[in-house]
Design an enzyme around this catalytic site. Sequence first.
Site, PDB file in Angstrom:
ATOM      1  N   ASN A 190      -0.161  -7.716  -4.035  1.00 42.39           N
ATOM      2  CA  ASN A 190      -0.809  -6.877  -5.040  1.00 42.39           C
ATOM      3  C   ASN A 190       0.164  -5.916  -5.711  1.00 42.39           C
ATOM      4  O   ASN A 190       1.098  -5.425  -5.084  1.00 42.39           O
ATOM      5  CB  ASN A 190      -1.946  -6.061  -4.395  1.00 42.39           C
ATOM      6  CG  ASN A 190      -1.444  -5.090  -3.346  1.00 42.39           C
ATOM      7  OD1 ASN A 190      -0.986  -5.508  -2.291  1.00 42.39           O
ATOM      8  ND2 ASN A 190      -1.500  -3.811  -3.621  1.00 42.39           N
ATOM      9  N   ASP A 239      -7.091  -6.026  -5.413  1.00 43.95           N
ATOM     10  CA  ASP A 239      -6.210  -6.245  -4.256  1.00 43.95           C
ATOM     11  C   ASP A 239      -6.224  -7.694  -3.775  1.00 43.95           C
ATOM     12  O   ASP A 239      -6.222  -7.950  -2.577  1.00 43.95           O
ATOM     13  CB  ASP A 239      -6.557  -5.296  -3.094  1.00 43.95           C
ATOM     14  CG  ASP A 239      -5.533  -5.387  -1.960  1.00 43.95           C
ATOM     15  OD1 ASP A 239      -4.337  -5.533  -2.270  1.00 43.95           O
ATOM     16  OD2 ASP A 239      -5.925  -5.341  -0.786  1.00 43.95           O
ATOM     17  N   GLU A 288       0.835  -1.202   0.000  1.00 41.26           N
ATOM     18  CA  GLU A 288       0.000   0.000   0.000  1.00 41.26           C
ATOM     19  C   GLU A 288       0.872   1.255   0.000  1.00 41.26           C
ATOM     20  O   GLU A 288       0.388   2.372   0.098  1.00 41.26           O
ATOM     21  CB  GLU A 288      -0.932  -0.001   1.213  1.00 41.26           C
ATOM     22  CG  GLU A 288      -2.164  -0.876   1.022  1.00 41.26           C
ATOM     23  CD  GLU A 288      -1.832  -2.333   0.705  1.00 41.26           C
ATOM     24  OE1 GLU A 288      -1.159  -2.970   1.523  1.00 41.26           O
ATOM     25  OE2 GLU A 288      -2.224  -2.809  -0.375  1.00 41.26           O
TER      26      GLU A 288
END
Lengths: 608, 174
Positions: free
Chosen positions: A286, A328, A202
């Site tokens: 991801n 994701d 992230e």
Amino acid sequence: MRRGSSGFWLAAAVMLSPVLLTTTAVAQTSANGDLTKMQSNASEWVMPTKSYDNQRYSTLDQITAQNVGKLQVAWTFSTGVLRGHEGSPLVIGNIMYVHAPFPNTVYALDLDHDGKILWKYEPKQDPNVIPVMCCDTVNRGPAYADGKIFLHQADTTLVALDAKTGKVDWSVKTDDPSKGATGTSAPMVVKDKVYVGVSGGEFGVRGWVAAYSTKDGKELWRAYSEGPDKDLLVDPQKTTSLGKPIGADSSLKSWQGDQWKIGGGDTWGWLAYDPKANLIYYGSGNPSTWNPSQRPGDNKWSMTIFARDPDTGMAKWVYQMTPHDEWDYDGVNEMILADQEIGGKTVPTLVHFDRNGFGYTLNRETGELLVAEKYDPAVNWATGINMDKGSKDYGRPILDKKYSTETPDVNHQGICPAALGTKDEQPAAYSPDTKLFYVPTNHVCMDYEPFRVSYTAGQPYVGATLSMYPPQGSQNMGNFIAWDATTGKIKWSDPEAFSVWSGALATKGGVVFYGTLEGYLKAVDAKTGKELYRFKTPSGIIGNVMTYEHNGQQYIAVLSGVGGWAGIGLAAGLTDPHAGLGAVGGYAALNNYTALGGTLTVFKLPSS
Amino acid sequence: MQRMSRAVACVAIALSLSAGIAYAIEDGAGDPTAVKSEDGKWQDKNGNPTFKIGDDGKVDWYTYVGFIRYSANCLQCHGPDGLGSTYAPSLVDSLKHIDYTTFYATVAGGKQNVSAAQNLVMPAEGANKNVMCYIDAIYVYLRARADGAVGRGRPAKHDDKPEAYTKAENECMG
């Protein structure tokens, strides 16, 4: 700067490796032998997933389907930390090692003296690492080998502690938390090397797995998920994907420009090892960002299962499950190695329950795809996996365009599973007795709204908002299922009010254990799934159940301490989960069941 | 304390309704009533950014964008809809007490509360374009949440994107 220097380092390591191999051959054999041998001793729990094959199966059989109903608490221990407690303790000899989330405390408890604290380790870490941990300050525990405890701390310090005293033997920095890289996963040791991966998908952190010398912490190889072939540690001709060579620049060709440099593909899951094939296995996460339109291409090798030579790091095969991810669906979940009968033959399989909702069975030596089926019928983003070997799309998901999130600034609705995946890191178990896999699952769908996002080092690089809720018509947000990986079918399924976020344990006693977010430790019949026992621990369970034997008595232990992704919604009340309100809304009702606090609870049968 | 003030506000609203006169809610930045718009971006009488909700519940563009950007950048710690999590405070409560300047300074500069009992760390977002380019929108959204003008979840209806917004966004995001 850092990347430049590690690239140079890599080149040096590759040149030196033949020499290293020769000179340390003796040490390797003995170290490897020790840990392999220790794993077969059922009274100990020497690595986080029990054994190299990640089966989480114990041959202890004092606790059975007949007597588990009488289970009672033997003793408890508070970690003194409030945040989410993932992973499980280790037991080596008469010592239990218990870890906690940030500040990453480790306790050594003396099982011979009622869990007296032999030593406590608490590193001083820069608290600025806390906000760059995406989903709470979790840690999935330490590893053991050669009289040392190895821990990958939040600030990406890999530390080796003397298992007897807790004194730091060596420590090394594996990455840079100021850029959003953090340590949450458990290391694994094979021979004379300790392997570790990184979190930070992230934050646009480029994923890697690296091998360090157990002796002194020297980095021996580092293999990135994305970038040029020399960084990936692949051979364009010899490294295969579904039986075919991957070719030159396989990753670079699947990204626009330099995007791979901030492309994610992080490696925060569990590692596995097959001594016979001499391969280690793990998955990558991801691609960054969550806004798919911003990163055209397959984004290789994010969302990929890797099989690598543990000595050199060279990849033997790879398989990308979710090319160009739009949801994701990290591919980091554990790889379970089991030899299974398929088509009348015993096949060395690798079984993987992916976030994307498909349960994959592959030949772990060749990377051949054998079975790929949904392990939650609610999964809808793809109708299946293309199993036609003649097709150019062989092995790729067959997408349902309705659930694509490719268009930015649109709220794409009703996608199953949610970004949590049908399963997250919470590991499944396999029983060779029933030949079934026991899988803790999420039963949650989402709305997903991607939008443009810009990259700043060390800042979130997300680019989508989501709202989560149970699938239409469902009251439950989780299931605990038994899975036949040779056919890809659910054998039985126990509904759970909340996602099952706890690792399962299978035992020879015919009992399977898992924890729930409300805080129950549950025991079910391995054959039928029938509930045989439950006990409410002090907080919600996101830890993994383990078992050990001490003085002839079998114990079951689990860490409770709610948090992680589930804890984000904990404080907020929810009006109606079926109205599809705010993100993580589905978990909000947890407030009515449990509160924070890290505690280990240990169970045993009453003395007869 | 917070309960008290909420209760007082409720009584105030009830009184104002029964008296048939408009009575403004006060938050940390004062009266949030929108008095002036610059290309769809509303200000209160003190010049602070604020929300504008239509009779049909339709929110102004910035309140809507604030929801989106809050959910992308702040939700990870501060929970869905500004309600807080197991380790970060509810901003719906905070905005009842802090003014625009304090909000801006905290977001840009960060905040730490680290002790033996807790490890609470808010990062400095000053260099993060994904936050700072939308800081007013996020403020406006949270202000609307704090004042009870906007409920949980994604606002169902919102004004169209003003041209000035697109221009400003492009300039800021680069």
